[in-house]
Design an enzyme around this catalytic site. Structure first.
Site, short mmCIF file in Angstrom:
data_model
loop_
_atom_site.label_atom_id
_atom_site.label_comp_id
_atom_site.label_asym_id
_atom_site.label_seq_id
_atom_site.Cartn_x
_atom_site.Cartn_y
_atom_site.Cartn_z
N LYS A 1 98.51 105.31 64.35
CA LYS A 1 98.71 105.80 65.75
C LYS A 1 97.62 104.91 66.46
CE LYS A 1 99.55 110.44 64.27
NZ LYS A 1 99.35 111.83 64.63
N GLY B 1 98.81 116.66 62.75
CA GLY B 1 97.44 116.47 63.25
C GLY B 1 96.72 118.01 63.59
N SER C 1 99.85 116.62 58.48
CA SER C 1 98.79 117.12 57.85
C SER C 1 98.85 116.83 56.22
CB SER C 1 98.17 118.56 58.05
OG SER C 1 97.94 118.58 59.62
N ASN D 1 100.64 106.01 59.24
CA ASN D 1 100.68 105.82 60.79
C ASN D 1 99.61 105.78 61.40
OD1 ASN D 1 101.56 106.11 63.33
ND2 ASN D 1 102.22 108.02 63.47
N HIS E 1 108.93 109.59 66.99
CA HIS E 1 107.66 110.59 66.35
C HIS E 1 107.41 111.46 67.34
CE1 HIS E 1 103.46 111.58 65.81
NE2 HIS E 1 103.87 111.14 64.44
N GLU F 1 105.12 112.54 68.92
CA GLU F 1 104.12 112.26 70.25
C GLU F 1 104.98 111.59 71.08
OE1 GLU F 1 101.01 110.48 67.71
OE2 GLU F 1 100.74 112.84 66.88
N GLU G 1 109.20 116.00 60.28
CA GLU G 1 107.57 116.33 60.62
C GLU G 1 107.86 117.55 61.49
OE1 GLU G 1 104.89 112.64 60.32
OE2 GLU G 1 105.91 112.96 62.19
#
Ligand code: PEP
Length: 256
Positions: free
Chosen positions: A11, A173, A213, A9, A95, A97, A167
């Site tokens: 991003k 991150g 991560s 991904n 996701h 985010e 996730e």
């Protein structure tokens, strides 16, 4: 036997030149890998170029989001047919985010999952708890609630096109990875829930990626767990020198 699936991904990172250079490098290094499914998910504007750079290789392209309607007055959105048109096969939906920065909820994500399947795109649907939810002992309730909601109305046969990505939000991150035991525990919960919602065969065949991560240093032990069927990789997917070792770790689990 489930085939491991590693997806990068990207991003909102890389520019056009670096996107194409990374695609070319991945093509050179892992573009003929067949024992692991490989995808990269660049920003919308680079999808076509990256898909062209990877055409004929074993690496396919996915988008990071999609709008559920096929077209119309939805300023700023991109539809499933448009993604197919530029060579996408996969689309990441839900996701963290998009959930927590952009305010997407399970109902909207569910409409996108159903639309993606209808259009012939394969959704990679993300679920995961926040740190405070884990600390409150609510991981199972949160993750299973998300899985049930986002899969509402999905048919048994359509499940062959669905990938789930666990996730944990606290691991994305942050450099803080779930332990292989923590990942395996939640993946087992998800697989059992999918067996209840559909049946044992659907659950057995379902690819459940871990994301949060994932790096060359921890990929091997995460991917070796029985119910971890691949990785959704953010930061480490932005360079061949960190993404390729994760692909190699997936290959060496022997879980093809
Ligand atoms: C992600 O974006 O899905 C992700 C897991 O990011 P990172 O690998 O950087 O934690």
């Amino acid at each position: 036997m489930r085939k491991q699936f590693v997806a990068g991904n990207w991003k909102m990172n890389l520019d056009q030149e670096r996107s194409l250079a990374l695609a070319a490098e991945l093509r050179k290094q892992v573009g003929s890998v067949e024992d692991v499914t490989l995808a990269v998910c660049p920003p919308f504007v680079y999808l076509k170029g990256v898909a062209e750079a990877l055409a004929g290789s074993s690496i396919v392209v996915g988008a990071q989001n999609m709008y559920g309607d096929p077209g119309g007055a939805f300023t700023g959105e991109v539809s499933g047919p448009m993604l197919l048109d530029v060579g996408c096969r996969y689309v990441i939906l839900g996701h963290s985010e998009r959930r927590h920065v952009l305010g997407e909820g399970d109902r909207l994500i569910n409409t996108k999952v159903l639309a993606a399947l209808e259009f012939g795109l394969k959704p990679i649907v993300c679920v995961g708890e926040k740190l405070e939810q884990r600390d409150a002992g609510r991981t199972e309730q949160v993750v299973c609630g998300q899985v049930e909601s986002v899969l509402h109305g999905v048919g048994r046969r359509q499940m062959a096109s669905v990938t789930l990505a666990y996730e944990p939000v606290w691991a994305i991150g942050t450099g803080r990875t779930a332990t292989p035991e923590q990942a395996e525990e939640v993946h087992v919960l998800i697989r059992c829930l999918v067996a209840d919602l559909f049946d044992a065969d659907v659950a057995e065949d379902l690819i459940i990626q871990y994301g949060g991560s994932v790096k060359p240093e921890n990929a091997g032990e995460l991917l070796a767990r029985e119910n971890v069927d691949g990785a959704l990789v953010g930061g480490a997917s932005l360079a061949a020198q960190t993404f390729v070792p994760i692909v190699e770790a997936a290959r060496s689990t022997g879980k093809d």
